[in-house]
Scaffold this active site. Structure first.
Site, short mmCIF file in Angstrom:
data_model
loop_
_atom_site.label_atom_id
_atom_site.label_comp_id
_atom_site.label_asym_id
_atom_site.label_seq_id
_atom_site.Cartn_x
_atom_site.Cartn_y
_atom_site.Cartn_z
N CYS A 2 28.57 3.05 -0.96
CA CYS A 2 28.19 1.71 -0.52
C CYS A 2 26.80 1.34 -1.00
O CYS A 2 25.98 2.19 -1.34
CB CYS A 2 28.24 1.64 1.00
SG CYS A 2 29.84 2.17 1.69
N ARG A 28 28.72 -1.02 -6.19
CA ARG A 28 28.90 0.19 -5.40
C ARG A 28 30.03 0.07 -4.38
O ARG A 28 30.47 1.07 -3.82
CB ARG A 28 27.60 0.53 -4.65
CG ARG A 28 26.54 1.14 -5.53
CD ARG A 28 25.31 1.51 -4.71
NE ARG A 28 24.40 2.32 -5.49
CZ ARG A 28 24.42 3.64 -5.55
NH1 ARG A 28 25.34 4.30 -4.87
NH2 ARG A 28 23.55 4.31 -6.27
N TRP A 75 32.25 0.10 0.41
CA TRP A 75 33.46 0.72 -0.14
C TRP A 75 34.09 1.47 1.03
O TRP A 75 33.51 2.41 1.55
CB TRP A 75 33.12 1.67 -1.28
CG TRP A 75 34.32 2.22 -1.98
CD1 TRP A 75 35.03 1.63 -2.97
CD2 TRP A 75 34.96 3.49 -1.74
NE1 TRP A 75 36.07 2.44 -3.38
CE2 TRP A 75 36.05 3.59 -2.64
CE3 TRP A 75 34.71 4.54 -0.87
CZ2 TRP A 75 36.89 4.70 -2.67
CZ3 TRP A 75 35.54 5.65 -0.90
CH2 TRP A 75 36.62 5.72 -1.80
N ASN A 101 25.67 4.66 4.31
CA ASN A 101 26.43 5.10 3.14
C ASN A 101 26.69 6.59 3.32
O ASN A 101 25.77 7.37 3.47
CB ASN A 101 25.63 4.86 1.85
CG ASN A 101 26.36 5.34 0.61
OD1 ASN A 101 27.55 5.61 0.65
ND2 ASN A 101 25.63 5.44 -0.49
N GLY A 102 27.97 6.98 3.34
CA GLY A 102 28.31 8.39 3.53
C GLY A 102 29.45 8.54 4.52
O GLY A 102 30.17 7.59 4.82
N GLU A 481 40.16 9.27 -21.76
CA GLU A 481 39.21 8.21 -21.40
C GLU A 481 39.83 6.83 -21.63
O GLU A 481 39.65 5.92 -20.82
CB GLU A 481 37.93 8.38 -22.21
CG GLU A 481 36.90 7.28 -22.02
CD GLU A 481 36.42 7.13 -20.58
OE1 GLU A 481 35.79 6.09 -20.29
OE2 GLU A 481 36.66 8.01 -19.74
N LYS A 485 40.42 3.90 -18.69
CA LYS A 485 39.94 2.52 -18.75
C LYS A 485 41.07 1.53 -18.48
O LYS A 485 40.88 0.53 -17.80
CB LYS A 485 39.31 2.23 -20.12
CG LYS A 485 37.97 2.87 -20.32
CD LYS A 485 36.93 2.26 -19.40
CE LYS A 485 35.76 3.20 -19.19
NZ LYS A 485 36.05 4.31 -18.29
N GLU A 488 41.79 1.67 -14.73
CA GLU A 488 40.72 1.18 -13.87
C GLU A 488 40.70 -0.34 -13.75
O GLU A 488 40.56 -0.87 -12.64
CB GLU A 488 39.36 1.64 -14.43
CG GLU A 488 39.02 3.09 -14.14
CD GLU A 488 37.67 3.46 -14.71
OE1 GLU A 488 36.91 4.13 -14.01
OE2 GLU A 488 37.37 3.08 -15.85
N HIS A 504 57.94 17.80 -24.15
CA HIS A 504 58.23 18.86 -23.17
C HIS A 504 58.36 18.27 -21.76
O HIS A 504 57.79 18.80 -20.80
CB HIS A 504 57.16 19.95 -23.22
CG HIS A 504 57.12 20.68 -24.52
ND1 HIS A 504 58.08 21.59 -24.90
CD2 HIS A 504 56.24 20.60 -25.56
CE1 HIS A 504 57.80 22.06 -26.10
NE2 HIS A 504 56.69 21.46 -26.53
N LYS A 602 30.94 2.17 -8.22
CA LYS A 602 30.23 2.75 -9.35
C LYS A 602 29.76 4.17 -9.09
O LYS A 602 29.90 5.04 -9.93
CB LYS A 602 29.02 1.87 -9.69
CG LYS A 602 28.31 2.27 -10.97
CD LYS A 602 29.17 2.00 -12.18
CE LYS A 602 28.46 2.30 -13.47
NZ LYS A 602 29.36 2.19 -14.62
#
Length: 607
Positions: A2, A28, A75, A101-102, A481, A485, A488, A504, A602
């Site tokens: 957050c 965030r 968040w 935050n936490g 990567e 993207k 996301e 396979h 983030k």
């Protein structure tokens, strides 16, 4: 995860200061936002579910004069995103307002105790428990009350608290969650991130774990975990407010993609000397490279994928055991660690909790620890034995682009440095590898001028529901990567695989219209990649190829993004930039909020 902002000063428009600060840290978390501010009638809290604009519009109905306040963008962890679960949280009698935050691990037992005492709760969060507990334990002194609260709770936290009895001050503290103090003239700030307060100050104190800070407009008093008053170093942030703005771009993401040539140039200038020799002597002081027999690279998400490329570089150039592990799993995989182990921890924010915990574990086992981070003074950089900073500048878009490429480049340079020091590289190879960096910069600049070709491909794939990203060797790391993207910012389910592994099992999912992105930057394996492409084409896949000039891939795909040769090890980085564009333009065509994808934040500061 957050975002936190706090203000105490002479500016009576504290509400606008808080809203401006929250705008800079909204990346965030943006499930909800809220502010608490002191008025002549006490503490007033206003908060709204959803993005910050909802709160901004809500605040237009108020005319507020306030010199002290705290703000939060969330968040969600405990409690779904709603107005009632948004921060700040009151105590029952509204004498206390708190942001957090936490995660409070033992909140259930404390809440049960408070409920038995008749306390009424107004949210489903773990954070409200702390506000209620603070009010219950309040003894007339903010510091002594907070110390009593901290002795009762377990977990990770950055708290900022205001109390109606002290309308001119805030008290804050941190444990494994980022929190800074910004120093101004007759005004001081607290924040989870430098960008929140850069408009007002670049003089920053990075609080350490266990610190408690009492903040007024003219004073900042800090106590350490042993309850001793301490002076923390004031650091000057080199980048400015303008660097954290969009600068005319539609989104931060495309701005940050297109800053990559500049970052490559800056990194090369800082970490090489006049003869273009890589020099990490200062950054690696105290590490005897000849004594290292095993290297771990530990990270999360995009940084983990950067680490996979670093592993590839080091194994090829150094010829020693190199392992890359996901930080959340590292401690539980029983890694073999001795005093001859070098453990490298990669984190854009320097606050990633899983990475931080892994680093502490490695240190306890006797490893030398090296942090690679973008944030000066962050927790990981302070606690590591050695630090190399990436030079990406502020990255605001949640989907990482320039931070990733700067991490890969630092790992590349580190591999060259170690290879030269250990006598593993011939001079001609070393010179070629260095020159490839300049080539990469030029080729990214060239790709930027041709980005509309990628935009056209994005228009054709925007409605796909599922996909695969395929590559061989280092291109398999690129595939991971690129797939991330697309997931996301487009919410398209994609999976990254080694191209030869598809048959396979996973090829059972290939059917008409399924997207396959095939990457081929190593011409030695080009024919094998072409063979894999033919396998999926025969089953109806729509294939986008990303390849170097001279590849056979364009002959067998539906669309192609051709990239210039940037050398054996750095051409894959150019391929990633192409895939960043592909994800960006696909999101643009789908009408999504590119910079703020759903459910993400983030900086990940909870386990």
């Amino acid at each position: 995860m957050c975002g936190i902002i706090g203000y105490s000063g002479t500016n009576t428009n504290a509400v606008e200061v808080l809203l401006e600060g929250l705008e800079k840290v909204e990346y965030r978390g943006y499930d909800s936002a809220g502010i608490a501010f002191v008025t002549d009638k006490g503490i007033q809290i206003e908060k709204k579910e959803g993005k910050l604009d909802n709160l901004r519009n809500h605040m237009k109905q108020f005319e507020v004069l306030s010199c002290t306040g705290i703000g939060h963008t969330r968040w969600a962890t405990h409690g779904v995103p709603t107005d009632r679960n948004a921060h700040p949280h009151y105590s029952e009698n509204r004498d206390v307002a708190l942001i957090h935050n936490g995660i409070i691990e033992n909140y259930v037992e404390i809440k049960k105790e408070l409920l038995e005492q008749g306390v009424k709760f107004s949210s489903d969060t773990d954070s409200e428990v702390v506000a209620q507990l603070f009010s219950k334990l309040y003894d007339g002194d903010l510091y002594s009350t907070l110390k009593k609260v901290l002795k009762r709770i377990r977990g990770t936290y950055a708290f900022a608290i205001i109390h109606k009895d002290f309308p001119d001050r805030m008290i804050c503290c941190r444990s494994h969650s980022p929190l800074i103090v910004g120093l101004g003239e007759h005004q001081n700030f607290i924040a989870s991130d430098v960008s929140a307060i850069l408009k007002y100050t670049r003089d920053i104190i990075y609080l350490e774990d266990g610190d408690v800070a009492l903040v007024t407009k003219d004073n900042v008093t800090i106590y350490d975990k042993d309850e001793k008053e301490v002076k923390r170093e004031v650091k000057k942030v080199e980048w400015n407010f303008e660097q954290a703005s969009k600068g005319g771009y539609a989104h931060f993401m495309i701005k940050e993609i297109e800053e990559q040539p500049e970052i490559i140039e800056k990194t090369l200038n800082v970490y090489t000397d006049k003869e273009k020799n890589v020099n990490f002597d200062e950054q690696l002081e105290g590490i005897n490279l000849h004594n290292i027999d095993r290297i771990y690279i530990v990270a999360c998400g995009t940084a983990y994928y950067a680490g996979l490329q670093g592993q590839y570089f080091m194994k090829k150039l150094l010829g020693i055991d190199v392992f890359t592990d996901i930080a959340s799993e590292f401690r539980y995989n029983d890694p073999v660690i001795t005093d001859k182990t070098l453990a490298i921890f990669v984190s854009q924010s320097g606050e990633t909790i899983d990475t931080l915990m892994s680093m502490k574990y490695a240190k306890e086992k006797g490893a030398k620890t090296l942090a690679i981070s973008n944030v000066l003074g962050s927790t990981i950089t302070r606690e590591a034995d050695n630090v190399i900073y990436t030079l990406a500048g502020p990255e605001i878009s949640v989907a990482s682009t320039k931070a990733y490429s700067s991490q890969v480049l630092v790992l590349y340079l580190l591999s060259l440095y170690m290879g030269a020091k250990l006598g593993k590289l011939e001079e001609k190879d070393y010179i070629k590898y260095i020159s490839d960096i300049t080539l990469l910069k030029e080729n990214i600049s060239g790709l930027i001028t041709e980005k509309e070709k990628i935009h056209e491909i994005a228009k054709r794939i925007k409605d796909v529901k599922n996909g695969f990203y395929l590559g061989r060797g280092i291109d398999e790391k690129v595939a991971r990567e690129g797939s991330l993207k697309m997931k996301e910012i487009n919410y398209i389910h994609t999976e990254a695989l080694a191209a030869g592994e598809l048959k396979h099992g996973s090829i059972a999912l290939i059917e008409q219209g399924v997207l396959v992105v095939a990457i081929s930057t190593n011409l030695e394996m080009d024919e094998k990649v072409v063979s894999n492409i033919k396998e999926v084409k025969a089953r109806g896949a729509y294939v986008v190829g990303v390849c170097k000039e001279g590849s056979l891939v364009p002959e067998v795909v539906d669309d192609v993004i051709q990239i210039k040769d940037s050398g054996e090890l750095l051409s894959p980085v150019l391929a990633v930039v192409a895939l960043q564009y592909l994800a960006y333009y696909t999101s643009l065509e789908k009408g999504f909020d590119v910079d703020k994808p759903r459910n993400l934040a983030k900086s990940v500061t909870v386990e």
